[in-house]
Design a protein around this motif. Structure first.
Motif, mmCIF file in Angstrom:
data_model
loop_
_atom_site.group_PDB
_atom_site.id
_atom_site.type_symbol
_atom_site.label_atom_id
_atom_site.label_comp_id
_atom_site.label_asym_id
_atom_site.label_seq_id
_atom_site.Cartn_x
_atom_site.Cartn_y
_atom_site.Cartn_z
ATOM 1 N N HIS A 14 0.832 -1.206 0.000
ATOM 2 C CA HIS A 14 0.000 0.000 0.000
ATOM 3 C C HIS A 14 0.866 1.255 0.000
ATOM 4 O O HIS A 14 0.758 2.110 0.889
ATOM 5 N N GLU A 15 1.712 1.354 -1.039
ATOM 6 C CA GLU A 15 2.532 2.553 -1.180
ATOM 7 C C GLU A 15 1.671 3.806 -1.311
ATOM 8 O O GLU A 15 2.044 4.890 -0.856
ATOM 9 N N TRP A 16 0.482 3.647 -1.925
ATOM 10 C CA TRP A 16 -0.422 4.787 -2.104
ATOM 11 C C TRP A 16 -0.800 5.413 -0.760
ATOM 12 O O TRP A 16 -0.911 6.636 -0.640
ATOM 13 N N ALA A 17 -0.998 4.540 0.259
ATOM 14 C CA ALA A 17 -1.361 5.046 1.582
ATOM 15 C C ALA A 17 -0.175 5.750 2.232
ATOM 16 O O ALA A 17 -0.332 6.797 2.880
ATOM 17 N N GLU A 18 1.021 5.173 2.048
ATOM 18 C CA GLU A 18 2.212 5.796 2.611
ATOM 19 C C GLU A 18 2.435 7.178 1.988
ATOM 20 O O GLU A 18 2.793 8.136 2.682
ATOM 21 N N GLU A 19 2.226 7.271 0.673
ATOM 22 C CA GLU A 19 2.375 8.568 -0.004
ATOM 23 C C GLU A 19 1.336 9.571 0.509
ATOM 24 O O GLU A 19 1.627 10.760 0.648
ATOM 25 N N SER A 20 0.125 9.071 0.791
ATOM 26 C CA SER A 20 -0.921 9.955 1.305
ATOM 27 C C SER A 20 -0.580 10.477 2.694
ATOM 28 O O SER A 20 -0.762 11.665 2.987
ATOM 29 N N TRP A 21 -0.085 9.574 3.561
ATOM 30 C CA TRP A 21 0.291 10.005 4.901
ATOM 31 C C TRP A 21 1.432 11.028 4.843
ATOM 32 O O TRP A 21 1.460 12.013 5.601
ATOM 33 N N LYS A 22 2.382 10.797 3.936
ATOM 34 C CA LYS A 22 3.502 11.721 3.785
ATOM 35 C C LYS A 22 3.005 13.087 3.318
ATOM 36 O O LYS A 22 3.424 14.132 3.848
ATOM 37 N N ALA A 23 2.108 13.088 2.326
ATOM 38 C CA ALA A 23 1.563 14.354 1.826
ATOM 39 C C ALA A 23 0.764 15.062 2.911
ATOM 40 O O ALA A 23 0.821 16.292 3.037
ATOM 41 N N LEU A 24 0.015 14.291 3.715
ATOM 42 C CA LEU A 24 -0.760 14.874 4.805
ATOM 43 C C LEU A 24 0.156 15.552 5.812
ATOM 44 O O LEU A 24 -0.102 16.682 6.257
ATOM 45 N N ASP A 25 1.246 14.858 6.186
ATOM 46 C CA ASP A 25 2.182 15.426 7.156
ATOM 47 C C ASP A 25 2.812 16.711 6.622
ATOM 48 O O ASP A 25 2.953 17.704 7.364
ATOM 49 N N GLU B 250 1.527 18.816 4.425
ATOM 50 C CA GLU B 250 0.516 19.864 4.414
ATOM 51 C C GLU B 250 0.270 20.423 5.817
ATOM 52 O O GLU B 250 0.093 21.632 6.002
ATOM 53 N N ILE B 251 0.275 19.546 6.802
ATOM 54 C CA ILE B 251 0.065 19.998 8.186
ATOM 55 C C ILE B 251 1.239 20.858 8.644
ATOM 56 O O ILE B 251 1.048 21.887 9.314
ATOM 57 N N GLN B 252 2.457 20.450 8.276
ATOM 58 C CA GLN B 252 3.632 21.239 8.653
ATOM 59 C C GLN B 252 3.580 22.629 8.021
ATOM 60 O O GLN B 252 3.916 23.626 8.671
ATOM 61 N N MET B 253 3.146 22.688 6.770
ATOM 62 C CA MET B 253 3.009 23.982 6.101
ATOM 63 C C MET B 253 1.945 24.837 6.774
ATOM 64 O O MET B 253 2.100 26.058 6.921
ATOM 65 N N LEU B 254 0.879 24.184 7.209
ATOM 66 C CA LEU B 254 -0.200 24.905 7.890
ATOM 67 C C LEU B 254 0.296 25.503 9.205
ATOM 68 O O LEU B 254 0.018 26.675 9.509
ATOM 69 N N HIS B 255 1.044 24.715 9.978
ATOM 70 C CA HIS B 255 1.592 25.216 11.237
ATOM 71 C C HIS B 255 2.548 26.383 10.985
ATOM 72 O O HIS B 255 2.589 27.357 11.759
ATOM 73 N N HIS B 256 3.301 26.286 9.916
ATOM 74 C CA HIS B 256 4.261 27.343 9.592
ATOM 75 C C HIS B 256 3.552 28.639 9.210
ATOM 76 O O HIS B 256 4.023 29.738 9.541
ATOM 77 N N PHE B 257 2.415 28.488 8.512
ATOM 78 C CA PHE B 257 1.685 29.667 8.045
ATOM 79 C C PHE B 257 0.960 30.374 9.195
ATOM 80 O O PHE B 257 0.984 31.601 9.300
ATOM 81 N N TYR B 258 0.311 29.570 10.056
ATOM 82 C CA TYR B 258 -0.471 30.167 11.152
ATOM 83 C C TYR B 258 0.400 30.275 12.405
ATOM 84 O O TYR B 258 0.383 29.402 13.272
#
Length: 262
Positions: A197-208, A210-218
């Motif tokens: 399930h590489e697709w799931a691993e890629e999704s979790w990586k993309a999610l992390d 995006e969250i890091q970018m969100l924390h950086h912005f706010y």
């Protein structure tokens, strides 16, 4: 196990709906639609309303679908997984033909038992950063417990009808339908568990990310900013958190002879 042959799926679909296959060669399929299928697929409500009010029978259209990429420039409609036409067909199956009961057409002059098969066609969706669907067709013998995959392809060799043939009689199932469905679902569960399930691993990586970018912005801690941050966090999770879902496309009970697939 997955039904990857779209052309054969379309053949089965139109044949099961009593549409004549006018041309069927090299990934090009031309069918003569029935009135019912024309109404379902061709989006001509005003035409059918007009002919019915004028007393005419109406003329269902012919439809040419192309599944061979090398033929996609020919006259017809290019159809593929994800195309609007295929989605329309799947929706039509879902809405109008979800459950059925059919009997094998048998010519005999002696008592012949017909055995019940539970046939389920279902779609498994892998949803995350990207989405992928797989379609499965499985059949379970409700007396012996034998299970077959790619059941719709196997059923191509069997003639089916709504009523039972003369001299034939149905065998009562020993396996209840709910229990049979759970057996089929268990097979799908095992199939999924054995996949990578590489697709799931890629999704979790993309999610992390995006969250890091969100924390950086706010960076501000005002109440308004934090509320907006939480809203965006929820949206990001909806978009990227991976999950797998099942959806039954259709299914039914098929009464078949003991040697139906011989």
């Amino acid at each position: 196990m997955a039904i990857t042959n779209l052309h054969e799926f379309l053949q089965d679909y139109f044949t099961a709906n009593q549409c004549e296959l006018i041309f069927n060669e090299d990934g090009v399929l031309t069918v003569q639609l029935t009135e019912e299928m024309d109404r379902a697929l061709m989006n001509r409500p005003f035409y059918w309303h007009y002919v019915k009010n004028t007393g005419y029978a109406g003329e269902p259209m012919k439809l040419t679908l192309i599944t061979n990429p090398e033929k996609r420039e020919e006259k017809g409609e290019w159809i593929h997984f994800g195309s609007p036409r295929l989605q329309q067909i799947l929706n039509q199956l879902k809405q109008n033909e979800k459950v059925t009961k059919l009997f094998q057409k048998v010519k005999t002059n002696q008592n012949t038992p017909l055995y019940p098969w539970l046939v389920i066609n279902l779609k498994v969706s892998y949803v995350g950063k990207q989405k992928k669907d797989e379609v499965f067709s499985l059949g379970l013998h409700l007396v012996s417990g034998i299970m077959k995959v790619e059941m719709m392809e196997i059923m191509q060799q069997v003639s089916l009808q709504m009523s039972i043939s003369d001299y034939c009689y149905p065998i009562s199932p020993l396996i209840k339908i709910n229990s049979g469905y759970l057996r089929i679902q268990s097979v799908i569960d095992n199939y999924i568990e054995n996949q990578t399930h590489e697709w799931a691993e890629e999704s979790w990586k993309a999610l992390d990310e995006e969250i890091q970018m969100l924390h950086h912005f706010y960076t501000e801690q005002t109440e308004t900013m934090q509320e907006q941050k939480q809203k965006e966090l929820i949206e990001i999770k909806k978009r990227y958190e991976p999950y797998i879902s099942y959806e039954v496309i259709n299914g039914g009970i098929f009464y078949l002879t003991e040697d139906a697939f011989a």
